[in-house]
Write a protein that holds these residues in place. Structure first.
Motif, PDB file in Angstrom:
ATOM      1  N   CYS A  10       0.860  -1.183   0.000  1.00  0.00           N
ATOM      2  CA  CYS A  10       0.000   0.000   0.000  1.00  0.00           C
ATOM      3  C   CYS A  10       0.898   1.235   0.000  1.00  0.00           C
ATOM      4  O   CYS A  10       1.830   1.326   0.805  1.00  0.00           O
ATOM      5  CB  CYS A  10      -0.892   0.017   1.237  1.00  0.00           C
ATOM      6  N   VAL A  11       0.598   2.192  -0.902  1.00  0.00           N
ATOM      7  CA  VAL A  11       1.427   3.388  -1.037  1.00  0.00           C
ATOM      8  C   VAL A  11       0.544   4.625  -0.932  1.00  0.00           C
ATOM      9  O   VAL A  11      -0.405   4.794  -1.709  1.00  0.00           O
ATOM     10  CB  VAL A  11       2.164   3.408  -2.402  1.00  0.00           C
ATOM     11  N   ASP A  12       0.857   5.475   0.040  1.00  0.00           N
ATOM     12  CA  ASP A  12       0.117   6.725   0.236  1.00  0.00           C
ATOM     13  C   ASP A  12       0.984   7.628   1.091  1.00  0.00           C
ATOM     14  O   ASP A  12       1.687   7.141   1.977  1.00  0.00           O
ATOM     15  CB  ASP A  12      -1.225   6.450   0.926  1.00  0.00           C
ATOM     16  N   THR A  37       3.779  -1.213   3.667  1.00  0.00           N
ATOM     17  CA  THR A  37       3.362   0.150   3.351  1.00  0.00           C
ATOM     18  C   THR A  37       4.568   0.993   2.967  1.00  0.00           C
ATOM     19  O   THR A  37       5.691   0.737   3.424  1.00  0.00           O
ATOM     20  CB  THR A  37       2.642   0.820   4.546  1.00  0.00           C
ATOM     21  N   GLY A  41       6.416   7.049  -3.824  1.00  0.00           N
ATOM     22  CA  GLY A  41       6.705   6.175  -4.948  1.00  0.00           C
ATOM     23  C   GLY A  41       8.121   5.622  -4.890  1.00  0.00           C
ATOM     24  O   GLY A  41       8.356   4.440  -5.159  1.00  0.00           O
ATOM     25  N   ALA A  44       8.316   2.951  -2.339  1.00  0.00           N
ATOM     26  CA  ALA A  44       7.626   1.752  -2.826  1.00  0.00           C
ATOM     27  C   ALA A  44       8.529   0.942  -3.750  1.00  0.00           C
ATOM     28  O   ALA A  44       8.617  -0.287  -3.625  1.00  0.00           O
ATOM     29  CB  ALA A  44       6.337   2.138  -3.551  1.00  0.00           C
ATOM     30  N   ILE A  61      -0.190  -3.916  -5.741  1.00  0.00           N
ATOM     31  CA  ILE A  61       0.142  -2.610  -5.188  1.00  0.00           C
ATOM     32  C   ILE A  61      -1.132  -1.765  -5.219  1.00  0.00           C
ATOM     33  O   ILE A  61      -1.839  -1.743  -6.225  1.00  0.00           O
ATOM     34  CB  ILE A  61       1.302  -1.946  -5.955  1.00  0.00           C
ATOM     35  N   SER A  63      -2.126   2.052  -4.707  1.00  0.00           N
ATOM     36  CA  SER A  63      -1.426   3.325  -4.636  1.00  0.00           C
ATOM     37  C   SER A  63      -2.362   4.519  -4.733  1.00  0.00           C
ATOM     38  O   SER A  63      -3.305   4.526  -5.530  1.00  0.00           O
ATOM     39  CB  SER A  63      -0.393   3.418  -5.763  1.00  0.00           C
ATOM     40  N   ASP A  64      -2.039   5.533  -3.942  1.00  0.00           N
ATOM     41  CA  ASP A  64      -2.659   6.846  -4.071  1.00  0.00           C
ATOM     42  C   ASP A  64      -2.134   7.475  -5.363  1.00  0.00           C
ATOM     43  O   ASP A  64      -1.149   7.013  -5.939  1.00  0.00           O
ATOM     44  CB  ASP A  64      -2.267   7.688  -2.855  1.00  0.00           C
ATOM     45  N   GLY A  72       1.081   8.762  -8.473  1.00  0.00           N
ATOM     46  CA  GLY A  72       0.720   7.354  -8.494  1.00  0.00           C
ATOM     47  C   GLY A  72       0.767   6.720  -9.868  1.00  0.00           C
ATOM     48  O   GLY A  72       1.193   5.569 -10.016  1.00  0.00           O
ATOM     49  N   LEU A  75       4.343   5.966 -10.706  1.00  0.00           N
ATOM     50  CA  LEU A  75       4.786   4.800  -9.939  1.00  0.00           C
ATOM     51  C   LEU A  75       4.288   3.513 -10.581  1.00  0.00           C
ATOM     52  O   LEU A  75       5.059   2.565 -10.776  1.00  0.00           O
ATOM     53  CB  LEU A  75       4.281   4.893  -8.493  1.00  0.00           C
ATOM     54  N   GLN A  88      -2.413  -3.993  -9.954  1.00  0.00           N
ATOM     55  CA  GLN A  88      -2.427  -2.635  -9.426  1.00  0.00           C
ATOM     56  C   GLN A  88      -3.843  -2.099  -9.240  1.00  0.00           C
ATOM     57  O   GLN A  88      -4.713  -2.335 -10.078  1.00  0.00           O
ATOM     58  CB  GLN A  88      -1.666  -1.699 -10.365  1.00  0.00           C
TER      59      GLN A  88
END
Length: 132
Positions: A10-12, A37, A41, A44, A61, A63-64, A72, A75, A88
């Protein structure tokens, strides 16, 4: 493959969003995946490399879009180019239409989900993305 050898990332840039996502995924998948987490980017991409080095496959993944330095969609395109099997999902409250279209066209984006998200819908889409 061992359950411990599969990850969801999770990417934010918002730590509260990451904490909520990690909690929901951990509760829902009950140890089936390592839930990682990252707050950017760049972080990540480094984390996926770290997981690969430890024989852990990143399967998904989430992602925001609106994050500092690397958006995002950027990324997700990088991830597709380097790790083509990673599914994704983009989860964002502020994504520009062009960015979402770019991600659908040039990455492995399966779903776009608006924030605030519905937990049931998110988990359904996560399950679908993991099965494809």
């Amino acid at each position: 493959m061992s359950k411990k050898n599969r990850a969801i990332l999770c990417v934010d840039d918002d730590p509260m969003i990451l904490m909520s996502l990690k909690l929901q995924l951990t509760q829902s998948f009950d140890g089936q995946f390592v839930i990682e987490t990252a707050e950017s980017g760049e972080e990540a991409l480094e984390l996926i490399e770290f997981l690969v080095d430890r024989d852990i496959d990143t399967l998904l993944i989430i992602s925001d879009w609106l994050m500092p330095k690397m958006k995002g969609d950027e990324l997700l395109v990088h991830v597709k180019n380097k790790f083509p099997k990673v599914a994704q999902i983009m989860l964002s409250g502020q994504a520009e239409n062009e960015a979402v279209e770019n991600a659908f066209k040039n990455s492995n984006l399966k779903y776009f989900i608006s924030k605030p998200w519905n937990k049931t819908d998110l988990l359904k889409k996560v399950n679908e993305a993991l099965q494809n």
